[in-house]
Write a protein that holds these residues in place. Structure first.
Motif, PDB file in Angstrom:
ATOM      1  N   HIS A  32      -3.331   0.844   5.200  1.00 40.25           N
ATOM      2  CA  HIS A  32      -2.576   1.515   4.150  1.00 40.25           C
ATOM      3  C   HIS A  32      -1.648   0.457   3.615  1.00 40.25           C
ATOM      4  N   ALA A  34       1.643  -0.263   0.692  1.00 42.83           N
ATOM      5  CA  ALA A  34       2.462   0.339  -0.268  1.00 42.83           C
ATOM      6  C   ALA A  34       2.603  -0.977  -1.253  1.00 42.83           C
ATOM      7  N   GLU A  49      -1.312  -3.631 -11.367  1.00 42.44           N
ATOM      8  CA  GLU A  49      -1.637  -2.305 -10.671  1.00 42.44           C
ATOM      9  C   GLU A  49      -3.124  -2.478 -10.488  1.00 42.44           C
ATOM     10  N   LYS A  53      -5.435  -2.297  -7.136  1.00 38.95           N
ATOM     11  CA  LYS A  53      -6.084  -1.325  -6.992  1.00 38.95           C
ATOM     12  C   LYS A  53      -7.512  -1.424  -6.701  1.00 38.95           C
ATOM     13  N   LYS A  62      -6.472   2.247   1.688  1.00 41.97           N
ATOM     14  CA  LYS A  62      -5.626   3.148   0.888  1.00 41.97           C
ATOM     15  C   LYS A  62      -4.517   2.290   0.288  1.00 41.97           C
ATOM     16  N   ILE A  63      -4.284   2.385  -0.903  1.00 43.33           N
ATOM     17  CA  ILE A  63      -2.966   1.867  -1.663  1.00 43.33           C
ATOM     18  C   ILE A  63      -2.008   2.904  -2.425  1.00 43.33           C
ATOM     19  N   ASP A  64      -0.974   2.703  -2.278  1.00 41.51           N
ATOM     20  CA  ASP A  64       0.267   3.573  -2.779  1.00 41.51           C
ATOM     21  C   ASP A  64       0.658   2.652  -3.906  1.00 41.51           C
ATOM     22  N   ILE A  65       0.990   3.051  -5.029  1.00 40.08           N
ATOM     23  CA  ILE A  65       1.692   2.242  -6.117  1.00 40.08           C
ATOM     24  C   ILE A  65       2.904   2.845  -6.150  1.00 40.08           C
ATOM     25  N   LEU A  66       3.959   2.202  -5.624  1.00 36.40           N
ATOM     26  CA  LEU A  66       5.387   2.581  -5.910  1.00 36.40           C
ATOM     27  C   LEU A  66       6.055   2.241  -7.229  1.00 36.40           C
ATOM     28  N   ALA A  84       9.073   5.320   1.804  1.00 38.39           N
ATOM     29  CA  ALA A  84       7.756   4.927   2.355  1.00 38.39           C
ATOM     30  C   ALA A  84       7.785   4.792   3.781  1.00 38.39           C
ATOM     31  N   PRO A  89       3.346   2.123   6.027  1.00 33.67           N
ATOM     32  CA  PRO A  89       2.147   1.698   5.763  1.00 33.67           C
ATOM     33  C   PRO A  89       1.906   0.492   6.557  1.00 33.67           C
TER      34      PRO A  89
END
Length: 318
Positions: A32, A34, A49, A53, A62-66, A84, A89
């Motif tokens: 994961h 972040a 981004e 991604k 899994k990637i979360d864009i902050l 986060a 992550p």
């Protein structure tokens, strides 16, 4: 019966090894990330981004864009990083809007023992820890662009500068690099320098004011393509011609502007590759167990009317 037992035993061993291999793959796929950006309202950051991604998704991560709601907001970046940490992550990949102001959030991540990759703008507090820095030398890129502008002006001319966000480390580096190049040229007069906040709207309004103030302008150096395109619109509205514009950040719109003669020179600071390189660095550390180098530096590409054709093809410009 004995042979059957041996065969069953071998099958069990093979099954266990297969299950162990699958568990290893699943462990990798469960990584994961972040990934912090400064905003998603410009081509540079959307390309960063996209690169991150696509690289993460290719690995099954899994990637979360902050991204702060207010562009370049240090306070919102800190809030996002702290949130986060509630469900932490495996790794943080962070660019700071404020290279020193981000320190409290970085300290909390360090205390939690979660690795960090720093990119685009360096953390300025020497006491915070990160695995590596991924990016380009914005000072050198701006210096190269400004030197090319001086050459295209024939070594003489009156120049205006549109800065980025006041206090942003990338803005400071770009301003210093371009200013050093422009002031080193004896025939160049740097008329004025104002923040345009990396925004097209500000590039438009700031340039409108500066054009009213200065009746003679030969060129504009803008900290990014968004503000440069705003400056170009202000020039068009003023009816003035022959003003060259130099900037950083390539995009399909910037490439079209080079083709049309609206922008004179653009430095492609390869944002897609920056995003990709961050994920690749994370893979090397988390999967390969590598010790990363202190920095992973990428090269920019200087683009003008003579070298824009690859971008015409890349963006399928008609």
């Amino acid at each position: 019966m004995k042979k059957l037992s041996i065969i069953i035993g071998i099958c069990l061993i093979v099954t266990l090894f297969a299950a162990w291999d699958a568990a290893q793959v699943n462990a990798e796929n469960e990584i994961h990330v972040a990934f912090m950006v400064n905003k998603l309202s410009s081509a540079f950051w959307t390309d960063v981004e996209k690169g991150a991604k696509e690289a993460a998704e290719a690995l099954g991560w899994k990637i979360d864009i902050l991204s702060p709601i207010t562009p370049d907001s240090n306070e919102q970046q800190i809030q996002l990083l702290e949130q986060a940490l509630i469900n932490p992550p495996d790794i943080f990949i962070i660019t700071p809007a404020d290279a020193r102001g981000i320190t409290p959030a970085i300290e909390k991540i360090n205390e939690a023992g979660i690795p960090i990759i720093n990119y685009n703008a360096r953390f300025l507090d020497p006491d915070v820890e990160s695995l590596t820095f991924v990016g380009l030398d914005k000072y050198e890129l701006a210096k190269i662009v400004a030197e090319d502008l001086v050459e295209k002006l024939g070594g003489t001319g009156k120049v205006l500068m549109l800065e980025g966000v006041t206090g942003s480390q990338t803005s400071i580096d770009i301003k210093n690099g371009s200013t050093d190049a422009l002031t080193a040229a004896e025939g160049i007069e740097l008329l004025d320098s104002k923040p345009a906040n990396y925004l097209r709207t500000d590039g438009l309004t700031v340039t409108q004011d500066l054009l009213q103030k200065y009746p003679e302008v030969d060129a504009i150096f803008a900290a990014n393509a968004e503000s440069a395109l705003g400056a170009a619109e202000a020039i068009r509205q003023s009816g003035r011609t022959g003003i060259k514009i130099a900037t950083l950040n390539m995009s399909d719109e910037a490439a079209r502007a080079v083709v049309d003669g609206i922008l004179t020179v653009v430095m492609d600071d390869v944002p897609y590759q920056v995003g990709q390189s961050c994920i690749e660095a994370a893979r090397r550390y988390l999967i390969n167990g590598e010790t990363l180098p202190a920095e992973i530096m990428l090269d920019g590409v200087l683009v003008d009317s003579d070298s824009v054709q690859p971008y015409v093809e890349k963006y399928n410009l008609k």
